[in-house]
Design an enzyme around this catalytic site. Structure first.
Site, PDB file in Angstrom:
ATOM      1  N   GLU A  44       0.861  -1.422   0.090  1.00 49.25           N
ATOM      2  CA  GLU A  44       0.081  -0.067   0.079  1.00 49.25           C
ATOM      3  C   GLU A  44       0.862   1.364  -0.035  1.00 49.25           C
ATOM      4  O   GLU A  44       1.952   1.302   0.680  1.00 49.25           O
ATOM      5  CB  GLU A  44      -0.806  -0.044   1.147  1.00 49.25           C
ATOM      6  CG  GLU A  44      -1.715   1.257   1.444  1.00 49.25           C
ATOM      7  CD  GLU A  44      -2.414   1.052   2.860  1.00 49.25           C
ATOM      8  OE1 GLU A  44      -3.637   1.952   3.002  1.00 49.25           O
ATOM      9  OE2 GLU A  44      -1.906   0.417   3.623  1.00 49.25           O
ATOM     10  N   LYS A 110      -9.523   2.684  -2.168  1.00 48.73           N
ATOM     11  CA  LYS A 110      -9.622   1.919  -0.812  1.00 48.73           C
ATOM     12  C   LYS A 110     -11.195   2.532  -0.192  1.00 48.73           C
ATOM     13  O   LYS A 110     -11.445   3.480  -0.027  1.00 48.73           O
ATOM     14  CB  LYS A 110      -8.658   2.464   0.249  1.00 48.73           C
ATOM     15  CG  LYS A 110      -8.524   1.695   1.505  1.00 48.73           C
ATOM     16  CD  LYS A 110      -7.521   2.240   2.216  1.00 48.73           C
ATOM     17  CE  LYS A 110      -7.291   1.498   3.543  1.00 48.73           C
ATOM     18  NZ  LYS A 110      -6.194   2.080   4.227  1.00 48.73           N
ATOM     19  N   CYS A 144      -5.469  -2.977   2.810  1.00 43.74           N
ATOM     20  CA  CYS A 144      -5.060  -2.885   4.188  1.00 43.74           C
ATOM     21  C   CYS A 144      -6.329  -3.147   5.083  1.00 43.74           C
ATOM     22  O   CYS A 144      -6.801  -4.225   5.204  1.00 43.74           O
ATOM     23  CB  CYS A 144      -4.495  -1.419   4.464  1.00 43.74           C
ATOM     24  SG  CYS A 144      -3.444  -1.681   5.929  1.00 43.74           S
TER      25      CYS A 144
END
Length: 259
Positions: A44, A110, A144
């Site tokens: 990331e 995300k 994540c």
């Protein structure tokens, strides 16, 4: 094509808020890879580390990093994925790019911004999941904190590989280990997590634990969890299909829709 997929995961100590240095670092790593690699997975925010300094670090989508990804994808005839800080329409995104060997790409923003680090105050959350088709594999790439939300990752589209790029800190790496394994088991898919190592500019320590699990939750990776490393591993489509056909757990999954 329904063959195997050769994946390279690169676990690296990112250079804090220095995109050019990180691109150069990963360029050096690419030179060490086997010619048979199909997909390279980077962490990331691989050009900066997990920074909230988006105002100074964000690139336009057609900026240097995506161009660098395209150039290397063509050079090595490989797909490359990882997330970058992007500015678009005066909003900042933690955006993952999946770049194909021909330089074309898909993107995912995300979905779950990390409120504990106030990511939601800087970055705009995504609203759509991405499903990539590549060399006979269906791949669902996430980022994540998405790992903590199993509904978002649920295998309702028969993907073969679930992958997470991350900056997941050492203090909670126990959860990282457990959840990666759980995502593989419950979705009957391969699950890959690629994390970083080292310490960032905000003082957070990362100890890697990048890993590859098969559809039974069996660990396929063999490297030292905490060091900087490149690992190449082959994902076996026949093994995946045989396991699914034998156990058929996905046939009993719950039906639902996301709002």
């Amino acid at each position: 094509m329904t063959g195997n997929l050769n994946v390279a995961i690169i676990q690296e100590d990112l250079i804090w808020e220095n995109p050019e240095a990180n691109r150069n670092l990963f360029s050096q790593r690419f030179e060490q890879l086997n010619e048979q690699v199909d997909l390279i997975i980077l962490p990331e925010m691989f050009t900066t580390g997990f920074s909230m300094n988006a105002e100074n670090l964000a690139e336009p989508e057609n900026g240097k990093t995506l161009s660098w990804m395209k150039d290397n994808a063509r050079k090595y005839d490989v797909a490359i994925t990882g997330s970058v800080i992007i500015e678009e329409d005066k909003n900042y995104f933690n955006r993952l790019f999946f770049v194909y060997p021909d330089g074309s790409f898909k993107k995912y923003n995300k979905r779950h911004t990390f409120t504990l680090a106030k990511e939601h105050l800087t970055y705009t959350a995504g609203t759509e999941r991405l499903l990539v088709e590549y060399k006979g594999w269906k791949i669902c790439p996430l980022i994540c904190y998405d790992l903590r939300f199993p509904v978002w990752a649920r295998n309702t589209q028969d993907y073969d590989l679930l992958l997470y790029v991350a900056n997941w800190p050492k203090t909670r790496v126990n959860a990282w280990d457990a959840l990666l394994k759980a995502r593989a088991i419950e979705n009957m898919s391969y699950c890959i997590g690629v994390n970083r190592t080292g310490e960032d500019g905000d003082g957070y320590v990362y100890n890697g634990h990048s890993a590859v699990y098969d559809s039974l939750g069996i660990l396929q990776s063999s490297e030292d969890f905490e060091k900087t490393f490149i690992q190449e591993i082959q994902l076996n489509k026949e093994h995946l299909n045989e396991t699914r056909n034998k156990l058929r757990f996905l046939e009993d999954r719950d039906e639902f829709t996301l709002k």
